[in-house]
Design an enzyme around this catalytic site. Structure first.
Site, PDB file in Angstrom:
ATOM      1  N   GLU A   1       0.924  -1.204   0.029  1.00 50.61           N
ATOM      2  CA  GLU A   1       0.125  -0.141   0.143  1.00 50.61           C
ATOM      3  C   GLU A   1       0.722   1.329  -0.088  1.00 50.61           C
ATOM      4  OE1 GLU A   1      -3.584   0.108   2.232  1.00 50.61           O
ATOM      5  OE2 GLU A   1      -3.880  -2.019   2.088  1.00 50.61           O
TER       6      GLU A   1
HETATM    7  C1  LIG Z   1       2.327  -9.821   0.589  1.00 47.41           C
HETATM    8  C2  LIG Z   1       2.161  -8.863  -0.419  1.00 47.41           C
HETATM    9  C3  LIG Z   1       0.855  -8.478  -1.040  1.00 47.41           C
HETATM   10  C4  LIG Z   1       0.767  -7.600  -1.952  1.00 47.41           C
HETATM   11  N1  LIG Z   1      -0.707  -7.108  -2.150  1.00 47.41           N
HETATM   12  C5  LIG Z   1      -0.897  -6.500  -3.394  1.00 47.41           C
HETATM   13  C6  LIG Z   1      -2.090  -6.152  -4.042  1.00 47.41           C
HETATM   14  O1  LIG Z   1      -3.102  -6.688  -3.191  1.00 47.41           O
HETATM   15  N2  LIG Z   1      -2.412  -5.545  -5.083  1.00 47.41           N
HETATM   16  C7  LIG Z   1      -1.376  -5.087  -5.765  1.00 47.41           C
HETATM   17  O2  LIG Z   1      -1.534  -4.448  -6.845  1.00 47.41           O
HETATM   18  N3  LIG Z   1      -0.194  -4.904  -5.011  1.00 47.41           N
HETATM   19  C8  LIG Z   1       0.295  -5.739  -3.964  1.00 47.41           C
HETATM   20  N4  LIG Z   1       1.358  -5.892  -3.474  1.00 47.41           N
HETATM   21  C9  LIG Z   1       2.472  -5.411  -4.137  1.00 47.41           C
HETATM   22  C10 LIG Z   1       3.140  -4.086  -3.229  1.00 47.41           C
HETATM   23  O3  LIG Z   1       2.366  -3.241  -3.214  1.00 47.41           O
HETATM   24  C11 LIG Z   1       4.534  -3.760  -3.844  1.00 47.41           C
HETATM   25  O4  LIG Z   1       5.475  -4.738  -3.293  1.00 47.41           O
HETATM   26  C12 LIG Z   1       4.853  -2.412  -3.339  1.00 47.41           C
HETATM   27  O5  LIG Z   1       4.478  -1.469  -4.097  1.00 47.41           O
HETATM   28  C13 LIG Z   1       6.350  -2.136  -3.633  1.00 47.41           C
HETATM   29  O6  LIG Z   1       6.772  -2.623  -4.915  1.00 47.41           O
HETATM   30  P1  LIG Z   1       8.238  -3.556  -5.113  1.00 47.41           P
HETATM   31  O7  LIG Z   1       7.837  -4.649  -4.147  1.00 47.41           O
HETATM   32  O8  LIG Z   1       8.053  -3.761  -6.719  1.00 47.41           O
HETATM   33  O9  LIG Z   1       9.236  -2.535  -4.814  1.00 47.41           O
HETATM   34  P2  LIG Z   1      10.171  -1.503  -5.648  1.00 47.41           P
HETATM   35  O10 LIG Z   1       9.304  -0.777  -6.022  1.00 47.41           O
HETATM   36  O11 LIG Z   1      11.037  -2.385  -6.416  1.00 47.41           O
HETATM   37  O12 LIG Z   1      10.945  -0.706  -4.514  1.00 47.41           O
HETATM   38  C14 LIG Z   1      12.098  -1.371  -4.076  1.00 47.41           C
HETATM   39  C15 LIG Z   1      12.747  -0.460  -2.967  1.00 47.41           C
HETATM   40  O13 LIG Z   1      13.125   0.637  -3.359  1.00 47.41           O
HETATM   41  C16 LIG Z   1      12.692   1.922  -3.083  1.00 47.41           C
HETATM   42  N5  LIG Z   1      12.171   2.695  -3.976  1.00 47.41           N
HETATM   43  C17 LIG Z   1      11.416   2.501  -5.115  1.00 47.41           C
HETATM   44  N6  LIG Z   1      11.433   3.675  -5.702  1.00 47.41           N
HETATM   45  C18 LIG Z   1      12.079   4.601  -5.088  1.00 47.41           C
HETATM   46  C19 LIG Z   1      12.184   6.007  -5.398  1.00 47.41           C
HETATM   47  N7  LIG Z   1      11.825   6.732  -6.343  1.00 47.41           N
HETATM   48  N8  LIG Z   1      13.087   6.665  -4.300  1.00 47.41           N
HETATM   49  C20 LIG Z   1      13.367   5.957  -3.173  1.00 47.41           C
HETATM   50  N9  LIG Z   1      13.303   4.779  -3.057  1.00 47.41           N
HETATM   51  C21 LIG Z   1      12.505   4.193  -3.841  1.00 47.41           C
HETATM   52  C22 LIG Z   1      11.324   1.287  -2.505  1.00 47.41           C
HETATM   53  O14 LIG Z   1      10.948   1.991  -1.304  1.00 47.41           O
HETATM   54  C23 LIG Z   1      11.731  -0.105  -1.955  1.00 47.41           C
HETATM   55  O15 LIG Z   1      12.463   0.041  -0.621  1.00 47.41           O
HETATM   56  C24 LIG Z   1       1.715  -6.892  -2.533  1.00 47.41           C
HETATM   57  C25 LIG Z   1       3.153  -7.186  -1.999  1.00 47.41           C
HETATM   58  C26 LIG Z   1       3.191  -8.138  -1.201  1.00 47.41           C
HETATM   59  C27 LIG Z   1       4.700  -8.373  -0.929  1.00 47.41           C
END
Ligand SMILES: Cc1cc2nc3c(=O)[nH]c(=O)nc-3n(C[C@H](O)[C@H](O)[C@H](O)COP(=O)(O)OP(=O)(O)OC[C@H]3O[C@@H](n4cnc5c(N)ncnc54)[C@H](O)[C@@H]3O)c2cc1C
Length: 589
Positions: free
Chosen positions: A401
Site C-alpha cells: 500500500e
Molecule cells: C504480501 C504482498 C501483498 C501484496 N498485495 C498487493 C495487492 O493486493 N495488489 C497489488 O496491486 N499489489 C500488491 N502488492 C505489491 C506491493 O504493493 C508492492 O510490493 C509495493 O508497491 C512495492 O513494490 P516493489 O515490491 O516492486 O518494490 P520496488 O518498487 O522495486 O522498490 C524497491 C525498494 O526501492 C525503493 N524505491 C523505489 N522507488 C524509489 C524512489 N523513487 N525513491 C526512493 N526509493 C525508492 C522502495 O521503497 C523499496 O525499498 C503486495 C506485495 C506483497 C509483498
C-alpha cells in the site's frame, strides 16, 4: 490525489477545507479540523461492541488453528465461509446493498480486533474492503453497484486489487498490462499481475491496464474471475501473513464488456491512487490492533517471568519497553482515528494525513513486535509463542500500500508543492503590484506575515483551545516546530528550486518533521479531550502526550539541524563506491 467519499451518515462536515498536513508546511495548524477530538458515533459504538465480541468469541477458540493456517500457508474454505457468516465482507458497504455501512473509524477498529488475533484474517477482509472493491464504492456507476455490491457484501464474491506487475511496483504508472478497445466497445485485456492479495480466492478483480487514450494512459476495469482467460498462480510462499492468499493473476485476451470500465476511461491512475489513499486507515487500524495485543502479551510475560528473584517487570529496561509500546500505540491510534474522521466527514484532501498515519503506525507496530519479542527473549524466539509470527506478519506493513520510502517522498513533495505555489504567487504579485495593487499587496501581505512568523516565531496563530498548563507546554512545541517546518521548506525551495525534487535526504527529514507534528497534534487533541471528560486514565494520556512530545522535539530538532549540517554528500559517495564494487570493500585476509 483523492476523491472525497460521501460524508458518512451522522458525520458533520469539516470546519476547514484545508488539509491539516499540507498546511503544516506553510506554518499553519488547522486547529478546527483537529479539535475537538472526534467522538465515536452512537451507531458505531453499538455495532462495534457486538462485532468485537463476536470476533473474539470466534477467534479465541482458534489460536491453534490459526497457527496451523500460517504453517500451511492457507485459510481453509470453511474458515473463509465462517468469515462470510459473520458479515466481515460487508463492513463498509452501504446498508442499501446489504452491508453494515460502518464508518471508516469503526472499520479501522474492526480490523484492529481481527489483527489482535491474526494478521492474515485482517488481510483477507481488508484486501476485499480497503482496496479490492473500494473502487466500485468510490467510482462505480449505480448499475455497477447494483450488479456487484450485494454479492460483495455477503462475501459470495471476494474482491482483490490488481495493480502491481513484475516491472511495476512503486512505479505503478509503468504497468504494461494492456486493454485494447474493440469495435463493439468491449475491451481485450492481456497481461499479468503479481503479489495480488486474495488473488487465489477472489471472484472479482479491480484491474488497472494501459489503454493509452487521449484522456490518459491507464484505465480501471471490473473483471470477474470466472471469465474466459482469467487465471491465477499458486499461493506464494511468504515470510509473513502466510495464510492470506497472495498469487499472480493473469489475463489472456480477456473480453471485458464496456459496462465494466470503472470510472472514466484514461483516469485509472487517479482511481488507483484514490483507492490506496482511502484504504490506508484499514492498515493503520490493523497495526493498532496488533500493538494492543503485543502490549497485553508483553505485560503478562513481564509479570510472570522471574529473574534475579523478581518479576522482570520490575526492571527499568523492561518497563521502558512497555511504556514506549504504549506511547506508540496511543499515538498511532489517535492519528488513525482522526484520519478516519477526516474521510468520514467528506474531507476533499486527506491523502497526506493518511500517508503519515500509515508510515507511523506501520513502523510503530514493528518496533513493538521487536520489543515484545525481546521481553520474551528465548521464549519469544520459539515458535510455540506468538511473537515470531507477529514479527513476520507485521514486516509487510512498510512494504505494501505504498512503501514507506515512497510515502515519505509523497508527504514532503505534497507539502513543498504548496510552499512552491506560494513562492510563485509572490513572484507574480510583485510583478503585478503596480497593475493590481490590491491583489498584489494581499498576496505580499500574507507572504510577509508568514516570513515574519518564520523569522521570529512571533505572531503565530497560537492554538486557541483552553488547554491545561501541562498540555499548553505540549502545544507550544508543535507551534514552534510548525514554524520551523515552514522555514526549512521555504529555504530548501530557494536553495534548489525545481531540483528540490531530487533532494531525497532533505525530503525525508521534512517528512519526518511533518509526521511528528501531525501525530503529536492528534495525541494532543485526544489527551485534551480525555482530560475534559475526566476520563479515568486522563492523567496517563497527558503523560503520553508529554513523553511523545519530548521525544518528537528531539527528533524534529535533529532533523531541522540535519537540513543544514549533514553527511549526505559523504553517504552518497560511499554508496557509490559500494555499488560500484558490487559489495563490501574490505576483508581481513
Ligand atoms: C504480501 C504482498 C501483498 C501484496 N498485495 C498487493 C495487492 O493486493 N495488489 C497489488 O496491486 N499489489 C500488491 N502488492 C505489491 C506491493 O504493493 C508492492 O510490493 C509495493 O508497491 C512495492 O513494490 P516493489 O515490491 O516492486 O518494490 P520496488 O518498487 O522495486 O522498490 C524497491 C525498494 O526501492 C525503493 N524505491 C523505489 N522507488 C524509489 C524512489 N523513487 N525513491 C526512493 N526509493 C525508492 C522502495 O521503497 C523499496 O525499498 C503486495 C506485495 C506483497 C509483498
Amino acid at each position: 490525489m483523492n476523491t472525497p467519499q460521501p460524508t458518512h451518515p451522522d458525520h458533520a462536515t469539516l470546519p476547514s477545507e484545508h488539509s491539516v498536513a499540507k498546511q503544516l508546511f506553510l506554518g499553519n495548524i488547522v486547529e478546527e479540523n483537529l479539535f475537538p477530538y472526534p467522538q465515536i458515533r452512537a451507531r458505531d459504538q453499538e455495532m462495534l461492541g457486538a462485532m468485537t465480541d463476536a470476533i473474539d468469541q470466534f477467534l479465541n477458540d482458534k489460536t491453534a488453528a490459526l497457527k496451523q493456517y500460517d504453517r500451511d500457508a492457507e485459510q481453509p474454505a470453511e474458515f473463509i465461509q465462517a468469515l462470510r457468516d459473520m458479515g466481515l465482507f460487508g463492513l463498509i458497504i452501504p446498508e442499501a446493498f446489504g452491508g453494515l455501512e460502518l464508518s471508516n473509524g469503526a472499520y479501522a477498529r474492526v480490523l484492529g480486533q481481527t489483527s489482535s488475533h491474526d494478521s492474515s484474517v485482517s488481510l483477507t477482509i481488508g484486501a476485499h474492503s480497503s482496496i479490492g472493491m473500494k473502487g466500485l464504492l468510490l467510482f462505480g456507476s449505480d448499475e455497477q453497484k447494483q450488479r456487484y455490491l450485494p454479492r460483495l457484501a455477503t462475501g459470495e464474491l471476494i474482491a482483490a486489487f490488481c495493480l502491481t506487475e513484475a516491472g511495476a511496483g512503486s512505479d505503478a504508472a509503468s504497468i504494461r498490462t494492456k486493454a485494447m478497445r474493440n469495435d463493439d466497445g468491449s475491451w481485450t485485456l492481456s497481461g499479468e499481475k503479481i503479489w495480488i492479495t486474495n488473488g487465489g480466492i477472489a471472484d472479482f478483480y479491480t484491474v488497472f491496464a494501459r489503454t493509452d487514450t487521449a484522456e490518459g494512459k491507464i484505465t480501471a476495469f471490473l473483471v470477474e474471475a470466472a471469465w474466459p482467460g482469467v487465471s491465477h498462480g499458486p499461493h506464494e510462499d511468504k515470510m509473513g501473513i502466510r495464510a492470506s492468499s497472495t498469487t499472480t493473476v493473469a489475463f489472456a485476451k480477456v473480453r471485458v464488456p464496456p459496462e465494466n470500465v470503472l470510472g472514466p476511461v484514461g483516469k485509472g491512475f487517479k482511481v488507483a491512487m484514490s483507492i490506496l489513499n482511502s484504504g490506508r486507515t484499514g492498515l493503520g487500524g490493523g497495526a493498532v490492533g496488533g500493538m494492543r495485543s503485543l502490549i497485553r502479551l508483553a505485560s503478562a510475560q513481564a509479570q510472570e517471568r522471574k529473574q534475579f528473584g523478581q518479576p522482570i517487570a520490575e526492571f527499568g529496561l523492561v518497563r521502558a519497553k512497555i511504556a514506549q509500546m504504549t506511547v506508540d500505540c496511543f499515538a498511532a491510534e489517535s492519528a488513525v482515528w482522526i484520519v478516519a474522521h477526516l474521510i468520514d466527514s467528506g474531507a476533499a484532501d486527506y491523502s497526506v494525513e493518511a500517508a503519515m498515519s500509515k508510515v507511523f503506525a506501520s513502523e510503530a507496530v514493528q518496533r513493538a513486535s521487536y520489543e515484545a519479542l525481546q521481553i520474551a527473549a528465548g521464549n519469544g524466539f520459539m515458535r510455540d509463542f506468538p511473537y515470531e509470527q507477529i514479527t513476520r506478519d507485521t514486516r509487510i506493513l512498510s512494504i505494501f500500500e505504498g512503501t514507506n520510502e515512497i510515502l515519505r517522498l509523497y508527504i514532503a513533495l505534497s507539502g513543498l508543492k504548496g510552499v512552491g505555489t506560494g513562492l510563485s504567487e509572490l513572484k507574480a504579485a510583485v510583478g503585478d503590484i503596480f497593475n493590481d495593487p490590491i491583489k498584489g499587496f494581499g498576496v505580499l501581505g500574507s507572504y510577509t506575515g508568514r516570513r515574519m512568523r518564520e523569522a521570529t516565531g512571533y505572531g503565530i496563530d497560537r492554538i486557541a483551545q483552553a488547554l491545561s498548563p501541562r498540555l499548553r507546554k505540549v502545544a507550544a512545541t508543535y507551534e514552534r516546530y510548525t514554524v520551523e517546518l515552514s522555514k526549512s521548506s521555504d529555504q530548501l525551495l530557494r536553495r534548489y528550486g525545481k531540483k528540490a525534487t531530487d533532494q531525497q535526504h532533505a525530503q525525508k527529514r521534512l517528512a519526518d518533521i511533518a509526521i511528528d507534528l501531525f501525530i503529536g497534534l492528534c495525541v494532543l487533541s485526544r489527551a485534551h479531550s480525555l482530560e475534559q471528560q475526566s476520563h479515568a486514565a486522563a492523567d496517563e494520556a497527558i503523560s503520553i502526550a508529554e513523553i511523545f512530545t519530548r521525544q518528537a522535539r528531539r527528533r524534529m530538532s535533529r532533523n531541522v539541524r540535519g537540513l543544514e549540517r549533514n553527511e549526505d554528500a559523504a553517504i552518497e559517495q560511499l554508496a557509490g563506491a559500494v555499488l560500484g564494487n558490487g559489495g563490501y570493500l574490505w576483508d581481513v585476509i
